[in-house]
Design an enzyme around this catalytic site. Structure first.
Site, PDB file in Angstrom:
ATOM      1  N   SER A 223      23.753  42.727  46.614  1.00  0.00           N
ATOM      2  CA  SER A 223      24.594  43.680  45.883  1.00  0.00           C
ATOM      3  C   SER A 223      23.767  44.375  44.807  1.00  0.00           C
ATOM      4  O   SER A 223      23.254  43.724  43.900  1.00  0.00           O
ATOM      5  CB  SER A 223      25.783  42.963  45.248  1.00  0.00           C
TER       6      SER A 223
ATOM      7  N   ARG B  85      27.406  38.365  35.301  1.00  0.00           N
ATOM      8  CA  ARG B  85      26.042  38.756  35.651  1.00  0.00           C
ATOM      9  C   ARG B  85      25.202  38.947  34.388  1.00  0.00           C
ATOM     10  O   ARG B  85      24.386  39.853  34.292  1.00  0.00           O
ATOM     11  CB  ARG B  85      26.034  40.032  36.487  1.00  0.00           C
TER      12      ARG B  85
ATOM     13  N   GLU C 218      22.736  45.709  39.386  1.00  0.00           N
ATOM     14  CA  GLU C 218      22.553  44.273  39.177  1.00  0.00           C
ATOM     15  C   GLU C 218      21.080  43.923  39.028  1.00  0.00           C
ATOM     16  O   GLU C 218      20.706  43.165  38.140  1.00  0.00           O
ATOM     17  CB  GLU C 218      23.170  43.470  40.336  1.00  0.00           C
TER      18      GLU C 218
END
Length: 352
Positions: free
Chosen positions: A249, A176, A345
């Site tokens: 998420s 990520r 995130e």
């Protein structure tokens, strides 16, 4: 104006999937990437803050944005055989290099590749957002990351005032993560070039894919079967942003030292642990959030989904600060119980 539109005091409520009420001092909708230099030379744009926005599926606004929000709405896809650029491939065209504009919807692109008979992106179907956002976040799901298939990223370099092509190594992809996160505000992604094969070993041993394929009665899956299985799994576990505001998420799965992961696994046998190539281990944030008692928690209209503990949801009119306060409470609760600090995130705009 040709290639772009400017809107003052623009609402962003319909431009972020958490449905947070926020406004931008100036919204620039750009349809032609070649017009970026002209747009960026406007004093109101050049002298203020700049935020590039795709579909807003990876962003939490905790207040209004006192600057220019640049919405990439460019379109276009072009495929070319690898052999045309001097790369050796088999004559039947087993692979293709595909360049696609940053403003295209990611899910539409994945479905296009499957329709064209290319493999690789099937595990990444149904992820919200635009193509241009994919390399920035290095999006991933069901055992696959987009970086594996990215050859290069085309971007406008604000510092050098020119178009640059950043190859895979330069993009510095991680979990990520990418170069674009470490040099925020420097690059505006305008296109992404992928290399996709016609066939490759499928990844079906992650998070119930094989089980779903069995329920579908598929014993010799093709990429489109895997994509269908992932759609079933995602829609059964994750709330739909069209129904309830969310950004998918919200918390990353932490990557920690193997010794700490082993200690946590001994103390909490149910914790999912995935060894990483560098010797560290990724552990399940969802399991820890649920074990800490936050799954399904609701504070006003801010909540954690009762379907998936990673998902922060807006039940109606939750503000950005209210959502961020709940996220911070989750982070603090997990750290207190497990000694591991979660990271969000999405990009949190306006938080200190």
């Amino acid at each position: 104006m040709g290639g772009y539109t400017l809107i003052e005091n623009a609402s962003l409520a319909n431009r972020n999937t958490l449905r947070v009420a926020a406004r931008a001092k100036l919204l620039a909708e750009i349809r032609d990437a070649t017009k970026l230099p002209e747009l960026l030379d406007f004093p109101a744009v050049r002298n203020g803050r700049l935020l590039v926005l795709g579909e807003g599926s990876n962003m939490l606004f905790t207040g209004d944005f006192d600057g220019t929000v640049l919405a990439m709405e460019t379109r276009g896809v072009h495929a070319e055989a690898l052999a045309t650029s001097g790369v050796q491939v088999e004559s039947d065209g087993d692979s293709a290099r595909i360049a696609i504009a940053a403003g295209e919807r990611w899910d539409d692109f994945v479905r296009w590749t499957l329709g064209q008979g290319y493999a690789g992106l099937e595990n990444l179907i149904l992820i919200p957002g635009t193509v241009g956002a994919a390399p920035i976040q290095n999006i991933g799901a069901y055992g696959c990351e987009v970086a594996e298939f990215i050859e290069s990223v085309e971007a406008w370099d604000i510092r050098e005032r020119r178009v640059v092509t950043l190859d895979h190594a330069t993009c510095a992809f991680g979990y990520r993560d990418s170069l674009f996160k470490h040099e925020p505000g420097r690059y505006i992604v305008t296109a992404v070039r992928f290399v996709l094969p016609r066939s490759r070993p499928l990844r079906t041993d992650y998070a119930g894919i094989n089980e779903q394929l069995a329920r579908m009665g598929v014993d010799k899956p093709a990429p489109f079967h895997v994509a269908e299985a992932v759609v079933h799994l995602r829609t059964s576990k994750l709330p739909d942003p069209m129904v309830i505001g969310n950004a998918g998420s919200f918390f990353k799965n932490p990557i920690i030292d193997a010794a700490l992961a082993d200690a946590l696994k001994r103390e909490h046998p149910g914790l999912a642990v995935w060894p990483q190539p560098d010797g560290r281990c990724k552990i399940s944030a969802a399991w820890m959030i649920e074990a800490a008692g936050f799954k399904g928690v609701r504070e006003g209209d801010a909540g954690i989904s009762n379907r998936h503990a990673l998902v922060l949801v807006n039940h109606g009119k939750a503000s950005g600060p209210e959502l961020w306060a709940l996220a911070q409470r989750v982070i603090a609760g997990v750290e207190a119980k497990f000694g591991v600090r979660l990271e969000p995130e999405p990009v949190v705009i306006g938080a200190v």
